[in-house]
Design a protein around this motif. Structure first.
Motif, PDB file in Angstrom:
ATOM      1  N   THR A 185     -90.828   4.610  -8.829  1.00 20.65           N
ATOM      2  CA  THR A 185     -90.768   4.089 -10.195  1.00 20.65           C
ATOM      3  C   THR A 185     -89.739   4.902 -10.966  1.00 20.65           C
ATOM      4  O   THR A 185     -89.805   6.130 -10.981  1.00 20.65           O
ATOM      5  CB  THR A 185     -92.145   4.226 -10.886  1.00 20.65           C
TER       6      THR A 185
ATOM      7  N   LEU B  11     -88.251   2.087 -20.628  1.00 19.40           N
ATOM      8  CA  LEU B  11     -88.258   0.934 -19.723  1.00 19.40           C
ATOM      9  C   LEU B  11     -88.501   1.462 -18.326  1.00 19.40           C
ATOM     10  O   LEU B  11     -88.042   2.565 -17.994  1.00 19.40           O
ATOM     11  CB  LEU B  11     -86.907   0.220 -19.764  1.00 19.40           C
TER      12      LEU B  11
ATOM     13  N   PHE C  74     -88.718   0.504 -13.956  1.00 25.63           N
ATOM     14  CA  PHE C  74     -88.484  -0.397 -12.829  1.00 25.63           C
ATOM     15  C   PHE C  74     -89.172   0.215 -11.624  1.00 25.63           C
ATOM     16  O   PHE C  74     -89.141   1.421 -11.433  1.00 25.63           O
ATOM     17  CB  PHE C  74     -86.979  -0.531 -12.549  1.00 25.63           C
TER      18      PHE C  74
ATOM     19  N   VAL D 289     -91.503  -4.468 -13.379  1.00 26.63           N
ATOM     20  CA  VAL D 289     -90.702  -4.031 -14.536  1.00 26.63           C
ATOM     21  C   VAL D 289     -91.646  -3.902 -15.716  1.00 26.63           C
ATOM     22  O   VAL D 289     -92.713  -4.535 -15.750  1.00 26.63           O
ATOM     23  CB  VAL D 289     -89.569  -5.021 -14.902  1.00 26.63           C
TER      24      VAL D 289
ATOM     25  N   SER E 270     -96.035  -4.960 -18.828  1.00 26.78           N
ATOM     26  CA  SER E 270     -95.430  -4.866 -17.506  1.00 26.78           C
ATOM     27  C   SER E 270     -95.679  -6.140 -16.731  1.00 26.78           C
ATOM     28  O   SER E 270     -96.597  -6.909 -17.041  1.00 26.78           O
ATOM     29  CB  SER E 270     -95.986  -3.666 -16.724  1.00 26.78           C
TER      30      SER E 270
END
Lengths: 171, 388, 69
Positions: free
Chosen positions: B128, B139, B141, B158, B174
């Motif tokens: 992550t 943010l 991912f 995401v 998310s």
């Protein structure tokens, strides 16, 4: 004109001297006087910040023992304290909202060498309208707060240099 | 003339030196060179599970079969910082003994699952990356892979979080997508090729400081699953005395609403509460409540006691004597109506250092889980962690 | 749904705003998270989701991802 050309070249080279790691000073903020509120020294004695400063330009850092972001700037404040002395400035940390003996134990454990005061009841921080930790204030030679920011960063350093330059110019 | 030029050079050099003399208050001198990449923390947790009980997740019948197994579960997590990016690498491993122990009863020996089921190893790797866009916005991912016999899975996610009101409120959202492949087996262990499953999940949550000593949390999660939603070899005892295969719907909509509260106590303790309401289109309604009590004993050591109770009414098609013609049927004891309880205790030490290692964390814990439909699990866990 | 979201946000903004320098109690590690750490959160989440029909609401999918579900 030709006779003065070399001196003009010297002057120009002085102005163009390398400053790549020095940020420009921040825009001037409205300055406020330091609150005349009693703080506490690490041994519990009352202390007044304006009297401790004795007319010097100062970086005042508001912090707390539980604040991780404050701990991240201890080393930088230590270096700043050593280097600022040579230009007649000082670094003073004010711990907010904690008993002086707890702060004293923490300062000893971490080996912090710069000056420390304690604002046990948040009175100093509240009078300045400061709710953040860490918070960085720049105080000029006349005891006025000319810069208020969060963590110690390039803009706070630029404000410190501006305050020192203003003091030199005033003399 | 030459003297004036010489003077100019000297003045110029002097000016340059004066500029360098300002550098003691430069950013580089005070903050040092920025470190491009650094390890922030590393943590290892090991958990041992000892399960005993009976259920129909095996070929035993008409009585429930043995669901005894043990699981060894090491997990490693490393967090690194790279400028505005924080990377979290997580590697959990499960070594399961006796999984699906009674699944196979056919001849010839149907498949590798007979031996593999005695010890099944499963591992995942998950990365992550979180980007700190500004002081209030993050943010992230995420991507990961899981493998075990006879299963593999890929996941992508995401999300983001934004804080408001001087970090008093944080709203996070998310989206996760999981895609699974699994071998399709009959209840006698014959492999019929591959099956697929997709799980799409969205989450929204709010964390709010309610007072200088109280934090609240409200979260909602929706998961939509499509495809083969069972392991394919679960059995269902039938009313005619034979054993049949499990038949599950191909779609599952799962709704979860979670509320949490953490309250610091004036005697250096804390109490935390957790409640989840769950509902899905298979007919399950469930309530889970957990309470944790923390107490500091000295500056570095604390104890935690926890209690959890869970009630669920079971899927609408649950039966341990299903009709041979039933379109949907399951005897999976995990989908049955039951009440479960968990009690646990954990002791932890957090030792702060002022050097390269900022903090050392150690903890040891035990939990006991028991269900009204004959399942009991003892869990032993320990962890060591470093923060740099 | 939008109306509820707006109401929740309004209610949140109306809650007490705790200044940053008053968060000493919240900075204690026993208050910092609802689980010991993310590894313990995963351990709990996986254990319950593979033995009970209910899962989710904690930021993780309510199913899939392993052969046990």
């Amino acid at each position: 004109m030709r006779r003065w050309l070399p001196l003009l070249v010297a002057f120009a080279s002085a102005c163009a001297a390398p400053t790549k790691s020095i940020a420009p000073p921040p825009p001037a903020a409205a300055s406020v006087a330091l609150p005349a509120i009693a703080l506490t020294s690490l041994d519990g004695a009352p202390a007044r910040l304006d009297r401790v400063l004795r007319g010097r330009v100062a970086v005042v850092s508001l912090w707390a023992t539980w604040c991780e972001a404050c701990a991240a700037e201890f080393e930088a404040l230590g270096r700043l304290s050593e280097r600022a002395e040579s230009r007649g400035a000082t670094v003073i940390a004010v711990a907010v909202g904690e008993p002086h003996d707890k702060v004293a134990d923490f300062v000893k454990w971490r080996g912090l060498k710069y000056a420390q005061l304690v604002d046990e009841e948040f009175r100093f921080a509240d009078a300045l309208g400061q709710r953040r930790v860490p918070a960085t204030l720049i105080v000029d030679g006349s005891g006025r707060v000319t810069f208020v920011g969060g963590a110690l960063d390039e803009t706070a350093l630029a404000a410190l240099r501006a305050a020192l330059d203003a003091r030199v110019a005033a003399r | 003339m030459r003297a004036r030029w010489a003077l100019a050079v000297v003045v110029g050099l002097f000016a340059c030196n004066q500029a360098r003399a300002d550098e003691p208050l430069s950013s580089d001198a005070i903050f040092g060179k920025p470190v491009p990449f650094s390890i922030e923390s590393a943590r290892l947790r090991f958990t041992h599970y000892d399960q005993e009980g009976h259920g129909f997740q095996s070929q035993a019948g008409p009585s429930p079969g043995l669901e005894q197994l043990t699981v060894e579960q090491p997990q490693l997590e490393v967090v690194a910082k790279q400028g505005k990016f924080t990377h979290r690498l997580w590697v959990p491993v499960d070594v399961i003994t006796g999984a699906s122990a009674d699944a196979i009863d056919g001849w010839p020996p149907p498949d590798a699952i007979t031996e593999a089921s005695h010890t099944t190893e499963a591992a995942s790797i998950d990365l992550t990356t979180t980007y700190q866009r500004d002081a209030r916005t993050q943010l992230f991912f995420r991507g990961g892979f899981h493998i075990e016999n006879p299963f593999r899975s890929w996941n992508l996610g995401v999300g983001g979080a934004r804080s408001f009101a001087d970090d008093n409120t944080v709203i996070a959202a998310s989206l996760n997508q999981v895609f699974d492949w699994l071998d399709r087996f009959t209840i006698t262990g014959v492999r019929l090729g591959r099956a697929e499953r997709s799980s799409t999940n969205g989450n929204l949550s709010v964390t709010q400081l309610l007072s200088p000593s109280t934090v609240g949390y409200l979260g909602y999660g929706l998961t939509v699953q499509l495809g083969t939603l069972g392991n394919t070899w679960n059995v269902v005892p039938l009313s005619d005395g034979t054993l049949g295969d499990e038949r599950l719907p191909g779609v599952r909509h799962r709704h979860s609403l979670v509320a949490r509260l953490a309250q610091a106590l004036p005697w250096r303790g804390a109490v935390k509460g957790f409640y989840r309401f769950y509902a899905d289109n298979w007919g399950v309604l469930a309530h889970s409540i957990e309470v944790q009590l923390y107490q500091r004993l000295g500056p570095w050591f604390y104890l935690r006691a926890n209690y959890r109770v869970h009630y669920q009414n079971g899927v609408a098609f649950f039966s341990t004597r299903a009709s041979p013609d039933a379109e949907l049927r399951s005897a999976d004891s995990d989908l049955a109506p039951f009440t479960s309880q968990t009690i646990g205790i954990l002791g932890a030490v957090d030792v702060p250092f002022a050097r390269r290692i900022q903090n050392l964390h150690l903890d040891v814990g035990y939990e006991r889980y028991f269900r009204t439909n004959d399942l009991r699990v003892s869990m032993y866990t320990c962890a060591v962690g470093f923060r740099f | 749904m939008k109306r509820w979201l707006v109401l929740i946000l309004l209610a949140s903004s109306g809650c007490a705003v705790v200044p940053q320098n008053r968060r000493a109690a919240l900075a204690d590690p026993i208050m910092s998270s609802f689980d010991e750490d993310s590894l313990e959160a995963h351990k709990k989440s996986k254990f319950y989701s593979t033995r009970e029909a209910a899962a989710g609401g904690d930021g993780e999918p309510a199913g899939g991802g392993c052969g046990c579900q």
